[in-house]
Scaffold this active site. Structure first.
Site, PDB file in Angstrom:
ATOM      1  N   ASP A  62      -7.661   7.371  -2.456  1.00  0.00           N
ATOM      2  CA  ASP A  62      -6.369   7.438  -2.070  1.00  0.00           C
ATOM      3  C   ASP A  62      -5.935   9.171  -2.318  1.00  0.00           C
ATOM      4  O   ASP A  62      -6.991   9.852  -2.522  1.00  0.00           O
ATOM      5  CB  ASP A  62      -5.491   6.780  -3.112  1.00  0.00           C
ATOM      6  N   ASP A  76       2.843   2.492   2.783  1.00  0.00           N
ATOM      7  CA  ASP A  76       2.768   1.209   2.594  1.00  0.00           C
ATOM      8  C   ASP A  76       3.835   0.480   3.031  1.00  0.00           C
ATOM      9  O   ASP A  76       4.804   0.693   3.139  1.00  0.00           O
ATOM     10  CB  ASP A  76       2.671   1.022   0.934  1.00  0.00           C
TER      11      ASP A  76
HETATM   12  C1  GLA Z   1      -0.935   4.420  -2.412  1.00  0.00           C
HETATM   13  C2  GLA Z   1      -1.804   3.409  -1.480  1.00  0.00           C
HETATM   14  C3  GLA Z   1      -1.784   1.949  -1.809  1.00  0.00           C
HETATM   15  C4  GLA Z   1      -2.243   1.543  -2.958  1.00  0.00           C
HETATM   16  C5  GLA Z   1      -1.529   2.206  -3.803  1.00  0.00           C
HETATM   17  C6  GLA Z   1      -2.021   2.196  -5.257  1.00  0.00           C
HETATM   18  O1  GLA Z   1       0.462   3.751  -2.616  1.00  0.00           O
HETATM   19  O2  GLA Z   1      -1.315   3.589  -0.089  1.00  0.00           O
HETATM   20  O3  GLA Z   1      -2.356   1.031  -0.465  1.00  0.00           O
HETATM   21  O4  GLA Z   1      -3.588   1.819  -2.982  1.00  0.00           O
HETATM   22  O5  GLA Z   1      -1.765   3.672  -3.702  1.00  0.00           O
HETATM   23  O6  GLA Z   1      -1.465   2.731  -6.187  1.00  0.00           O
END
Ligand code: GLA
Length: 591
Positions: free
Chosen positions: A202, A267
């Site tokens: 990430d 997301d």
């Molecule tokens: C980000 C990513 C998600 C998830 C979260 C975890 O938002 O895009 O897919 O992995 O972090 O905190």
């Protein structure tokens, strides 16, 4: 140096065996008509470099990953019990049998603690011993459980020092130091030693620290590569910078090694976790459509590299069955990773049927590994998306109605690259029905906010072929035509080291799928750079074509921003061995 591409070779070979069983058309090669160019001798202009169509011996490409991730339904409440329950459900629901393979542990697995030597320490209660002889607080326990059910295991970290659970915690207080910065070698080696097969990296920390993503992910690619060399264990590499830094322009070759998939957007939904303050959140259909749109970068999706529009929210709160079908159709036509985010222990029968539809999964996993492009939008919101399939004459088509009223949408053979003078059969994948044979077009009434996913089989329209050894092309660094007995043209051009080849072709006026006909006699893929009309190059993997001289083909998509009187496709493999090119075929279609 063992390159990342080398590891891909074994996977591709295994896939070739696995998938050829249900793609019988891949087993034969139709050789192109003999070259009139060879007969006529020298060529001088792009248009005279054109040849008639050749059918190809398609080399199977590693398909996008399929699996489940803990984030969308469990956020940072993930623990050993959750993972065991979900792993079992992946099997009992029939999803494993349908092809879902990875069980990915996302954020929340680690509370950011290390010992004095910097080794990751995990909570022994969260990750207890699961069998006699195991130590509590050892992540290899849960990996063993996942592997024991015939599945693969994924893990998660951040490129920065502190991760998302510090900068934007979902459930629970902010947690410091859940990133791998300063510990790349140590952490990725640990993940591989624990037995993990997949790592998502990430960008919350990287973002806050203003790190350069291409440079940082290149370092990570090298650390992963070193871990793989030490352990002999493959770590599939998933980049998650949400598309902020256009990873499609650099991720396929990051660090000279490459990532496998990269997120193209934020997301789709924030986690929806039962019995927590998050339980009333909903997934939205608009979010699904938006992530689909942001994920379309077809020129970067080829030879095993994939755009990742996020974990799917199929089966989560907020979407109807019809919307779930559209969602799955969008990911399938994109050839996107199919990573499910729903709680697998609570899936309805309808959701399981959607997630496991074999025809739809086959469109996603098609061995060309390419992404669909929009071929038509006659009125705003009425869209036709299509991509060629590995089976000659086969095309996947999505008729997508994004408006609020039912509407007729027509697909024409011409726009998807089929010969419009020949009839073609149409299959509706969700209905599981052959709809019959049609000539030149097929039209369906699509309900509001709905879609039809089709496979249309007809006769491919003639592709435009350009021979590598044509004198219209530019050779440099000592590249020179060489005799090739198995080549329809009788000649090929090998690149690599200093040697490079630039095809000069008629101007690229539209997005175009291109088959590249080549020979790679080695046992590992050749990494080659392609620059279209002088644009930033993309790294392409040319898998082995077998021990002998048989010509194989891969398919990519090219676009030009500045086509003039001609277009150029420049291939080079600086410092390494490259493939021998026979020709390229530009597929027909109004893309
Ligand atoms: C980000 C990513 C998600 C998830 C979260 C975890 O938002 O895009 O897919 O992995 O972090 O905190």
């Amino acid at each position: 140096m063992l390159k990342r591409s080398v590891r891909a070779a074994a996977g591709i070979a295994a896939l070739a065996v696995g998938f050829l069983s249900f793609v019988p058309s891949l087993l034969f090669t139709v050789v192109a008509p003999s070259s009139f160019e060879a007969a006529q001798g020298m060529q001088s202009s792009p248009s005279s470099n054109q040849q008639t169509e050749s059918k190809a011996n398609q080399i199977p490409i590693t398909p996008p990953p399929m699996g489940w991730s803990s984030w969308n339904s469990f956020s940072n409440t993930v623990d050993s019990n959750v993972i065991m329950q979900q792993t079992k459900a992946l099997v009992s629901s029939g999803m494993k049998k349908a092809g879902y393979q990875y069980v990915n542990i996302d954020e929340g697995w680690w509370l950011g603690e290390r010992d004095q030597s910097g080794n990751i320490l995990v909570d022994a209660k969260q990750w207890p011993a699961l069998q006699p002889g195991e130590q509590p607080g050892d992540m290899s326990n849960i990996v063993r459980f996942i592997h024991g059910l015939g599945l693969k295991a994924g893990i998660y970290t951040d490129a920065g020092e502190a991760g998302c659970s510090f900068y934007g915690p979902d459930l629970g207080p902010p947690i410091l130091h859940t990133g791998s910065e300063g510990h790349y070698d140590q952490d990725f080696l640990k993940f591989a030693q624990w037995g993990f097969d997949y790592v998502k990296v990430d960008w919350c920390g990287g973002n806050k620290e203003n790190l350069d993503p291409a440079a940082q992910y290149a370092e990570i690619a090298h650390a992963i590569h070193r871990a793989e060399k030490i352990t002999g264990h493959r770590l599939y590499f998933s980049i998650c910078d949400w598309g902020n830094n256009s990873p499609w322009t650099w991720a396929p070759g990051v660090g000279g090694i490459a990532a496998d998939i990269w997120r193209t957007s934020g997301d789709i939904v924030a986690p929806i976790v039962a019995n927590t303050p998050n339980s009333s959140r909903s997934a939205s259909f608009a979010g699904v459509l938006s992530n689909f749109d942001q994920g379309i970068h077809p020129q970067a999706q080829h030879t095993g590299f994939y755009n990742d529009p996020d974990m799917m929210v199929v089966g989560m709160q907020g979407l109807s069955d019809a919307q779930n079908r559209v969602h799955m159709s969008l990911w399938a036509i994109s050839g996107a990773p199919l990573i499910v985010g729903a709680d697998l222990s609570k899936l309805s029968k309808a959701t399981i049927e959607i997630l496991t539809n074999p025809d739809v999964i086959a469109v996603d996993q098609n061995l060309l590994g390419i992404q669909a492009i929009k071929v038509d939008e006659p009125l705003p919101g009425l869209q036709v998306w299509s991509k060629p399939l590995a089976t000659p004459g086969g095309h996947a088509v999505l008729l997508l109605n994004r408006t609020s009223a039912p509407a007729k949408i027509e697909v024409s053979w011409n726009e998807i690259g089929l010969d419009s003078s020949a009839s073609a059969t149409v299959r509706n994948l969700w209905a599981g029905k052959e709809l019959g044979s049609y000539s030149s077009t097929y039209t369906a009434t699509i309900p509001a906010s709905d879609a039809a996913l089709l496979v249309i089989h007809g006769t491919d329209a003639k592709a435009t072929r350009y021979e590598a050894a044509s004198s219209a092309n530019e050779l440099s660094g000592g590249a020179t035509p060489e005799p090739c007995e198995t080549c329809p043209s009788g000649r090929s051009i090998t690149i690599g080291g200093e040697r490079s080849l630039t095809f000069k072709i008629a101007p690229l006026k539209r997005s175009t799928f291109v088959q590249i006909h080549y020979i790679n006699r080695s046992t590992s893929p050749h990494t080659t750079q392609l620059s279209v009309d002088g644009q930033m190059p993309t790294d392409i993997l040319f898998p082995p074509t077998g021990g002998g001289d048989e010509v194989g083909s891969i398919t990519i998509e090219v676009e030009s921003k500045q086509a003039g009187s001609e277009s150029t496709l420049a291939f080079s493999s600086p410092g390494v061995t490259g493939p021998a090119f026979e020709s390229i075929s530009l597929l027909a279609g109004a893309h």
